[in-house]
Design an enzyme around this catalytic site. Sequence first.
Site, PDB file in Angstrom:
ATOM      1  N   THR A 237       0.813  -1.209   0.000  1.00 49.69           N
ATOM      2  CA  THR A 237       0.000   0.000   0.000  1.00 49.69           C
ATOM      3  C   THR A 237       0.853   1.267   0.000  1.00 49.69           C
ATOM      4  O   THR A 237       1.940   1.289   0.588  1.00 49.69           O
ATOM      5  CB  THR A 237      -0.955   0.000   1.223  1.00 49.69           C
TER       6      THR A 237
ATOM      7  N   TYR B 118      -2.740  -2.022  10.383  1.00 51.03           N
ATOM      8  CA  TYR B 118      -2.877  -2.642   9.055  1.00 51.03           C
ATOM      9  C   TYR B 118      -1.749  -2.184   8.130  1.00 51.03           C
ATOM     10  O   TYR B 118      -1.067  -3.009   7.504  1.00 51.03           O
ATOM     11  CB  TYR B 118      -4.245  -2.295   8.430  1.00 51.03           C
ATOM     12  N   HIS B 119      -1.564  -0.854   8.031  1.00 48.98           N
ATOM     13  CA  HIS B 119      -0.541  -0.361   7.099  1.00 48.98           C
ATOM     14  C   HIS B 119       0.857  -0.837   7.513  1.00 48.98           C
ATOM     15  O   HIS B 119       1.702  -1.110   6.667  1.00 48.98           O
ATOM     16  CB  HIS B 119      -0.594   1.171   7.004  1.00 48.98           C
TER      17      HIS B 119
ATOM     18  N   SER C  81      -1.454   2.983  10.602  1.00 49.25           N
ATOM     19  CA  SER C  81      -2.409   2.075  11.269  1.00 49.25           C
ATOM     20  C   SER C  81      -1.670   0.743  11.398  1.00 49.25           C
ATOM     21  O   SER C  81      -0.698   0.493  10.683  1.00 49.25           O
ATOM     22  CB  SER C  81      -3.689   1.875  10.441  1.00 49.25           C
TER      23      SER C  81
ATOM     24  N   LYS D  19       1.837  -4.208   6.172  1.00 51.83           N
ATOM     25  CA  LYS D  19       2.306  -4.180   4.780  1.00 51.83           C
ATOM     26  C   LYS D  19       3.782  -3.789   4.730  1.00 51.83           C
ATOM     27  O   LYS D  19       4.520  -4.236   3.855  1.00 51.83           O
ATOM     28  CB  LYS D  19       1.464  -3.202   3.964  1.00 51.83           C
TER      29      LYS D  19
ATOM     30  N   ARG E 254     -17.320   5.729  -0.165  1.00 52.57           N
ATOM     31  CA  ARG E 254     -18.244   6.138   0.898  1.00 52.57           C
ATOM     32  C   ARG E 254     -18.939   7.459   0.530  1.00 52.57           C
ATOM     33  O   ARG E 254     -20.160   7.580   0.654  1.00 52.57           O
ATOM     34  CB  ARG E 254     -17.484   6.294   2.229  1.00 52.57           C
TER      35      ARG E 254
ATOM     36  N   VAL F  91      -5.408   8.990  13.652  1.00 51.80           N
ATOM     37  CA  VAL F  91      -4.265   9.824  14.039  1.00 51.80           C
ATOM     38  C   VAL F  91      -3.435   9.980  12.775  1.00 51.80           C
ATOM     39  O   VAL F  91      -2.747   9.053  12.339  1.00 51.80           O
ATOM     40  CB  VAL F  91      -3.454   9.153  15.164  1.00 51.80           C
TER      41      VAL F  91
END
Length: 391
Positions: free
Chosen positions: A144, A181-182, A179, A185, A240, A327
Amino acid sequence: MKILIMGVDGYIGFPLALRLLNRGHEVYGIDNFITRKRVANVNSDSALPILSFKERNARIKKYFGRNVKFFYGDATNPEFMYRAIEKSRPDAIVHLAEQRSAPYSMIGLKEANETMVKNITSTMNLIYAVKDIVPKAHILKLGTMGEYGTPNIDIPEGFFEIEYHGRKDMLPFPKNASSWYHWTKVHDSNNLMFANRLWNLAITDVMQGVVYGTKTKEIADTGLYTRFDIDEVYGTALNRFTAEAILGMPMTVYGKGGQTRGFLSLNDSIQCLTLALEKPPESGEYRVINQFDEKYSVGQLAEMVQDIFKREYGIVPDIGHVENPRVEREEHYYNPEHRKLEELGYRRTKNIEEEVIDAISDLSKFRERLNSLKETLMPRTFWRRSSYDYT
Ligand code: USQ
């Protein structure tokens, strides 16, 4: 080419399978349908209806004459991964089988650990299975753009030349994710880089921006729709905003809205992945591609959606500036390079406004479904409140 797609039931995996079949490739797929379950767990669902994978695969057969050779299983199980790679013996493997939501990873310790363990383990399983069974196969791994964060200098494609105390070297650009998640990666990228050094594996590490849209040229009927998430956990910014505007709800721009990211349509994401597969790296090469088309701030995107609604439908949706649950910097410099895809032959298919208009047309067919997802839109996952849930 024989291509194995890990995560073939997902937003990108499914239309990628259609494109590759359309281009004459033999397509294998892996999935354990965990995204369907995780989205249901946050009381949400795809805003576009999608069939079961079995039904989808029957529909694929109807349109393409062949279907996906499918293995049901979990990429974090090494025995399963070895079996799937042994049975398919692919020329290339696309890894899209990771937990892909930043908010999900920030709900609490359980979700953070799950994202860490599952994402990193699936990539390690893939690395070892490729090394042991098909060492010449090309690994195309979805990373990402968020790995780089938002530094106050230009972002290169993976590596940059740096001079320090009078000496120079070509080094990986520092990563600074925002995050859990990031960060998974980032860890995957480090592991892939090291695997390449150890065993000369051919790897493309794709730093992809935020993907939007509902359409690819192969999505010929509603039975071939790909999933489209709009809830606060799984939905992404522009998708969204599009759904919120259709629903007549204020678009949820977080904070000041100056957060700038690289964006890419679904159709062009599929184009880029196909190019990377058909023009693989050299044997033994670790190649990093920054995969996005144009950069926008989220505030600019909301204004663009507002303009489209004004022009096309005579409606002016509100832009609601809601408290930022994350954040992150809300105003910052952002200038990532992205030359490699053009060198491979990438050309944008449609402009962003045309893609949004297509998405409005697809989503508007399912107003009741959209209405039923209203409650899932407002942010509830606040980065700083993430903690251990004892229940
Ligand atoms: N944002 C809003 N309002 C919303 C949703 C998001 O202002 O309703 C803002 C966020 O605060 C953030 C930006 O939009 O600054 C992007 O957020 P996002 O939810 O659209 O995307 P992100 O969480 O970064 O993750 C998504 C995908 C992920 C992929 C990543 C690419 O879920 O799998 O890796 O995009 S990138 O952002 O380039 O790292």
